[in-house]
Design an enzyme around this catalytic site. Structure first.
Site, mmCIF file in Angstrom:
data_model
loop_
_atom_site.group_PDB
_atom_site.id
_atom_site.type_symbol
_atom_site.label_atom_id
_atom_site.label_comp_id
_atom_site.label_asym_id
_atom_site.label_seq_id
_atom_site.Cartn_x
_atom_site.Cartn_y
_atom_site.Cartn_z
ATOM 1 N N GLU A 286 39.500 51.729 35.302
ATOM 2 C CA GLU A 286 39.380 51.643 36.760
ATOM 3 C C GLU A 286 37.942 51.329 37.178
ATOM 4 O O GLU A 286 36.989 51.884 36.647
ATOM 5 C CB GLU A 286 39.820 52.980 37.364
ATOM 6 N N LYS A 350 45.546 49.427 44.921
ATOM 7 C CA LYS A 350 46.030 50.801 44.892
ATOM 8 C C LYS A 350 46.743 51.131 46.196
ATOM 9 O O LYS A 350 46.238 50.852 47.285
ATOM 10 C CB LYS A 350 44.861 51.759 44.650
ATOM 11 N N CYS A 403 44.653 55.182 38.614
ATOM 12 C CA CYS A 403 44.194 56.573 38.665
ATOM 13 C C CYS A 403 45.371 57.523 38.846
ATOM 14 O O CYS A 403 46.331 57.478 38.091
ATOM 15 C CB CYS A 403 43.139 56.733 39.754
#
Length: 529
Positions: A286, A350, A403
């Site tokens: 990430e 995301k 994540c």
């Protein structure tokens, strides 16, 4: 046991609160990195006995009984979440001068809020409380619903659901494939609370027998399912995960950006180990690219010169979207797919942002009330409305989760069907070598089992791994190690279940437990009256 149960039930005042907090805290030993699942037998047995003592004041009505039960549940949850989430404060210490004031909010405030779910669970169970097996069923059903609510209310934060405590190793994870996390959580509470029946005797035989059968089935199904090796397709891909282990304090320095990028390139270019195939795809964690990649064509050229013909790089990066004149740009936490020509062939953003890490909830309201300290916390990302699977030129797709998106079973949309793997990129370096990265890793393993789809997990500081659809680690890099891992990606399991199926099973189990709870509760109420 009867004498001990009696002493717990009759305890009063502060000692009851302390016992409830201690029971919750001990239960956190079932979580990584300890994985001592038996600790939850102690926790829930003590919790049941404490609720047994919530008799309320004579003539005080319903609330005089529910409020003490809520308090016991809240104290239990507070102990569990403080012991299981204290490591969140480590992220604030990276910029202690600016954010040390928020440590109590992270270490005590968040657990206090999450404990409300367990408080309401125990209060709801207390409405159907009886003196036998029914109360165990009521508690399990109420905890199942509370964990379901915790998974989506106020953006959702289902971290460390009780069900993870009964899944420390692969043989104990396989039931999640059949039933899903919520069902496992519900049945786990029933199993862990059943020893409380020894202290009161009523319903002890059937209750312990049922709990024993459930636990035996949990192990038995795991043993049965693990007899099936993960299949490796003829066209299986070789994956390289780059784990640079860049210290988070260094990632925050503008001066080290070029060196950080060069380190990723260096590790990507290493030759495969003896007997290993050349990787088809390379994964960076990430936000690995420490600048806006689309504004840096030289960086794309360097990536192209590093990749061999036909290779594809999946990298975490910050994506900027121009909003036009007079409007500030939007930033997204993204994953790019880049081919060996340096062309971006795919991107996804995301969807589920981390509260107070990537955005500040209710920022406008907080600003109106003049609460500037909270608004100053790290943030600034925008959320995407949907995620886009990443597709290779060969046609194989990967389902991206960035994540902590991987902790949400409900995030598994139809786009997962047919994916070669779940691609999870993360950076747990914020939390140091604390329980946090290990808890995060367990949840990624359970997602692989739950979905029947292998997981590729690239983490900046670890734990990076290629995980097969049975939760087994094909190859991995421990926390803090600098290096690469090359592994052949297995195929998915042939008995895939969907989240909708798991949700149906959960409500079926909930309904059965409610039937078991309601009739004894009605009989118990009549006897008391």
């Amino acid at each position: 046991m009867e004498r001990l149960a009696g002493r717990v039930m009759l305890a009063g005042g502060m000692s009851r609160a302390v016992m409830a907090i201690a029971a919750g805290a001990v239960g956190a030993l079932a979580l990584p990195p300890f994985g001592f699942f038996a600790a939850l037998f102690f926790s829930f047995t003590l919790l049941v006995w404490l609720v047994d003592g919530c008799t309320g004041k004579p003539g005080g009505g319903l609330f005089s009984r529910i409020l003490p039960a809520f308090g016991i549940g809240w104290c239990f949850g507070f102990g569990y979440f403080v012991a299981g989430l204290w490591w969140l404060g480590n992220a604030l210490l990276l910029e202690a001068d600016e954010f040390a004031w928020a440590l109590p909010l992270a270490i005590l405030g968040l657990p206090a809020l999450l404990a409300l779910f367990y408080g309401f669970a125990v209060a709801a169970a207390n409405l159907l409380w009886s003196d036998g097996l029914g109360r165990i069923a009521a508690l399990a059903a109420a905890f199942g619903v509370s964990e379901w609510l915790r998974s989506f209310l106020a953006t959702g934060f289902p971290w460390n659901a009780i069900g993870y405590g009964i899944m420390p190793i692969p043989i104990m994870m396989q039931s999640a494939h059949l039933l899903g996390l919520l069902s496992i959580t519900t049945l786990a509470v029933f199993i862990f609370a059943s020893p409380a029946l020894i202290g009161t005797k009523k319903g002890m035989g059937p209750g312990l027998a049922l709990a024993g059968l459930l636990l035996a089935a949990h192990f038995g199904y795991g043993f049965y399912r693990l007899q099936t090796p993960a299949e490796t397709p003829a066209d299986a891909l070789t994956v390289r995960i780059v784990q640079p282990a860049i210290d988070q304090s260094r990632k925050m320095l503008n001066t080290d950006r070029a060196e950080i990028f060069a380190e990723h390139l260096r590790l990507s270019a290493l030759p495969p180990g003896e007997g290993k195939k050349r990787p088809d795809i390379i994964v960076w964690p990430e936000t690995s690219v420490p600048f806006i990649l689309t504004q840096n064509p030289d960086a794309l050229a360097e990536i192209a010169s590093t990749l061999e013909d036909g290779q594809v790089l999946f990298t975490g990066a910050v994506r900027m979207e121009d909003q036009g004149a007079g409007r500030p740009p939007r930033y997204y936490n993204s994953v790019y797919a880049i081919d060996s020509q340096g062309e971006i062939i795919g991107a996804t953003d995301k969807v589920h942002l981390t509260p107070f890490g990537e955005y500040v909830p209710f920022e406008g309201i907080l600003r109106e009330f003049g609460i500037d300290n909270v608004i100053a916390l790290p943030g600034g990302f925008s959320a995407a409305s949907s995620r886009t699977p990443l597709t290779l030129p060969s046609g194989k797709t990967f389902y991206p989760l960035i994540c902590y998106e991987i902790i949400f079973p409900g995030e598994m949309t139809p786009g997962l069907q047919g994916a070669a793997a779940i691609l999870n990129v993360t950076n747990d370096g914020w939390f140091g070598d604390t329980p946090g990265p290990y808890q995060h890793f367990l949840q990624a393993r359970v997602r692989a089992v739950e979905t029947g789809v292998p997981v590729i997990r690239g983490a900046n500081t670890g734990i990076s791994a290629v995980i097969d659809p049975y939760g087994r680690i094909i190859a991995g890099l421990d926390y803090g190690r600098v290096g690469i891992l090359d592994a052949t990606l297995s195929g998915g399991s042939n008995d895939a279940f969907t989240y909708d199926t798991h949700r149906t099973y959960f409500w079926l189990i909930f309904s059965i437990l409610m039937i078991v709870a309601v009739f004894p509760a009605l009989s118990f109420a009549r006897r008391q009256n």
